[in-house]
Design an enzyme around this catalytic site. Structure first.
Site, PDB file in Angstrom:
ATOM      1  N   GLY A   1       2.214   3.917  -1.834  1.00 15.28           N
ATOM      2  CA  GLY A   1       2.039   2.522  -2.232  1.00 15.28           C
ATOM      3  C   GLY A   1       2.906   2.172  -3.431  1.00 15.28           C
ATOM      4  O   GLY A   1       3.476   1.080  -3.508  1.00 15.28           O
ATOM      5  N   GLY A   2       3.023   3.105  -4.366  1.00 14.67           N
ATOM      6  CA  GLY A   2       3.915   2.890  -5.503  1.00 14.67           C
ATOM      7  C   GLY A   2       5.362   2.796  -5.077  1.00 14.67           C
ATOM      8  O   GLY A   2       6.108   1.910  -5.524  1.00 14.67           O
TER       9      GLY A   2
ATOM     10  N   TRP B   1       6.425   1.829  -2.209  1.00 12.38           N
ATOM     11  CA  TRP B   1       6.614   0.561  -1.507  1.00 12.38           C
ATOM     12  C   TRP B   1       6.988  -0.557  -2.475  1.00 12.38           C
ATOM     13  O   TRP B   1       7.762  -1.456  -2.141  1.00 12.38           O
ATOM     14  CB  TRP B   1       5.324   0.187  -0.760  1.00 12.38           C
ATOM     15  CG  TRP B   1       5.387  -1.169  -0.127  1.00 12.38           C
ATOM     16  CD1 TRP B   1       5.946  -1.492   1.076  1.00 12.38           C
ATOM     17  CD2 TRP B   1       4.881  -2.406  -0.655  1.00 12.38           C
ATOM     18  NE1 TRP B   1       5.807  -2.839   1.328  1.00 12.38           N
ATOM     19  CE2 TRP B   1       5.162  -3.424   0.272  1.00 12.38           C
ATOM     20  CE3 TRP B   1       4.214  -2.739  -1.835  1.00 12.38           C
ATOM     21  CZ2 TRP B   1       4.796  -4.746   0.063  1.00 12.38           C
ATOM     22  CZ3 TRP B   1       3.852  -4.049  -2.051  1.00 12.38           C
ATOM     23  CH2 TRP B   1       4.145  -5.039  -1.102  1.00 12.38           C
ATOM     24  N   HIS B   2       6.462  -0.502  -3.700  1.00 10.05           N
ATOM     25  CA  HIS B   2       6.747  -1.552  -4.675  1.00 10.05           C
ATOM     26  C   HIS B   2       8.213  -1.580  -5.088  1.00 10.05           C
ATOM     27  O   HIS B   2       8.733  -2.644  -5.442  1.00 10.05           O
ATOM     28  CB  HIS B   2       5.882  -1.383  -5.922  1.00 10.05           C
ATOM     29  CG  HIS B   2       4.485  -1.898  -5.765  1.00 10.05           C
ATOM     30  ND1 HIS B   2       3.504  -1.211  -5.097  1.00 10.05           N
ATOM     31  CD2 HIS B   2       3.911  -3.056  -6.189  1.00 10.05           C
ATOM     32  CE1 HIS B   2       2.379  -1.910  -5.118  1.00 10.05           C
ATOM     33  NE2 HIS B   2       2.594  -3.037  -5.762  1.00 10.05           N
ATOM     34  N   GLY B   3       8.871  -0.441  -5.085  1.00  9.34           N
ATOM     35  CA  GLY B   3      10.272  -0.438  -5.477  1.00  9.34           C
ATOM     36  C   GLY B   3      10.857   0.956  -5.488  1.00  9.34           C
ATOM     37  O   GLY B   3      10.133   1.959  -5.571  1.00  9.34           O
TER      38      GLY B   3
END
Length: 369
Positions: free
Chosen positions: A319-320, A322-324
């Site tokens: 998920g982290g 996915w943020h960048g």
């Protein structure tokens, strides 16, 4: 074009509204939807036309694979799902992570692979995840409608296109095909304008004010004392929330003008009393997505205790990411995954703490992360 810009507020939004409902009033409902699709594509390509073909190609690809998946059974059904998901992830990986991967290979091996001139297409994470969810839901038999215009509108609808929320096909398609949305609903207009106004205030007045202190405090070479360090840290924490929450409020408000209800994405997350409660309140649709399409397929909480902790950790590391494309995002995800595992162990042992202390610990941890 951003929601807080004069071009959006005074030109794009009212013109799109008038055209859509004028066509509906003339009983040209399909044409009205097409006008909304075209307006959304214009909104997306306002910055640059370069990546419009990529998004349109993504829509055609995923819609076609959705139809294929629905028409197959057994291994063929699973095969087309796998190809569809892998293709989506490969495209996202190329545009978002190729240079990050090459930079890390160079750093580890001392090699000199040249990074590519890749500009990240705006909104690619959101429309890719939205369509992966469509393919998975289709595989599970949840998708019941395959109207190409409604599907295109589902993906491109401008309020959610750039920064979410992340939508489920099943919660939106019934709205797009409903005749109840064809007429102007003045109650929705009032609600939409008010919610949009709250979001606009959050973004332009609160978030942008906090941004001044945050930008100064995080500037390279700035020398901090005790007070300035806390001011910079807290300013960034509140800037991040009011910016993102304000944008999502504006998305909900704009969608309501067209009688479309988008899911709420924030629910006062800084009031949370533990890290699990925080993730029930922060970027709610992302948390829902990670739970349904990553955590549960990994085994969720149906596994032995240690494996559950690993599942939580992996889910939030990804998920982290996915943020960048940055190690900072990976570390941020790892910190939250670790905190969720610790919280689960804490609850399993039957431990608790007073609410004021729980709030302080949760908020300071989120701020630190």
């Amino acid at each position: 074009m951003i929601f807080s810009s004069p071009e959006f507020i005074f030109i794009f939004l009212p013109v799109t509204f008038l055209i859509y409902f004028s066509l509906n009033k003339a009983r040209k409902h399909k044409l009205a939807k097409i006008s909304l699709v075209l307006a959304s594509l214009y909104f997306y390509s306002y910055w640059s036309l370069e990546y419009l073909p990529l998004m349109v190609g993504s829509i055609i690809f995923n819609y076609s694979f959705g139809v294929l998946i629905s028409s197959k059974t057994g291994r063929a059904k699973k095969f087309f799902l796998s190809v569809g998901v892998i293709t989506n992830l490969a495209i996202l990986g190329y545009y978002k992570y190729a240079n990050f991967f090459l930079d890390n290979i160079n750093a580890l091996s001392g090699s000199d692979f040249h990074t590519m001139s890749i500009i990240l297409p705006i909104g690619i994470s959101f429309y890719t995840f939205t369509q992966i969810a469509f393919l998975v839901d289709n595989y599970k038999g949840y998708v019941k409608e395959f109207d190409i215009i409604n599907y295109t509108l589902f993906v491109t609808f401008f309020p959610h296109l750039i920064a979410g929320p992340i939508l489920h096909h099943k919660e939106m398609m019934s709205q797009f095909k409903s005749k109840w949305t064809y007429a102007i609903r003045y109650r929705h207009i009032i609600m939409g304008v008010m919610i949009f106004g709250v979001g606009l205030f959050k973004k332009t007045i609160i978030a942008d004010t906090f941004a001044i202190s945050a930008n100064i405090g995080f500037a390279p070479g700035f020398e901090h004392n005790f007070i300035s360090a806390w001011v910079a840290s807290l300013s960034y924490t509140f800037q991040l929330y009011f910016d993102f929450s304000g944008y999502c409020d504006m998305a909900v408000g704009a969608a309501l003008l067209f009688n479309i209800w988008l899911p709420i994405n924030f629910n006062s997350p800084y009031k949370a009393l533990d890290i699990q409660d925080f993730w029930r309140r922060w970027h709610i649709t992302l948390g829902r997505y990670l739970r349904d399409y990553l955590y549960i397929p990994l085994g969720g909480n149906r596994c032995p205790t240690f494996r559950v902790y690993i599942n939580l950790f992996i889910t939030f590391v990804l998920g982290g990411l996915w943020h960048g494309a940055s190690w900072m995002f990976i570390i941020w995800g790892a910190l939250h995954g670790l905190a969720l595992a610790i919280h689960r162990a804490w609850k399993t042992l039957g431990m608790s703490m007073p609410n004021p202390l729980a709030w302080i610990v949760t908020f300071l941890y989120v701020n630190t992360a």
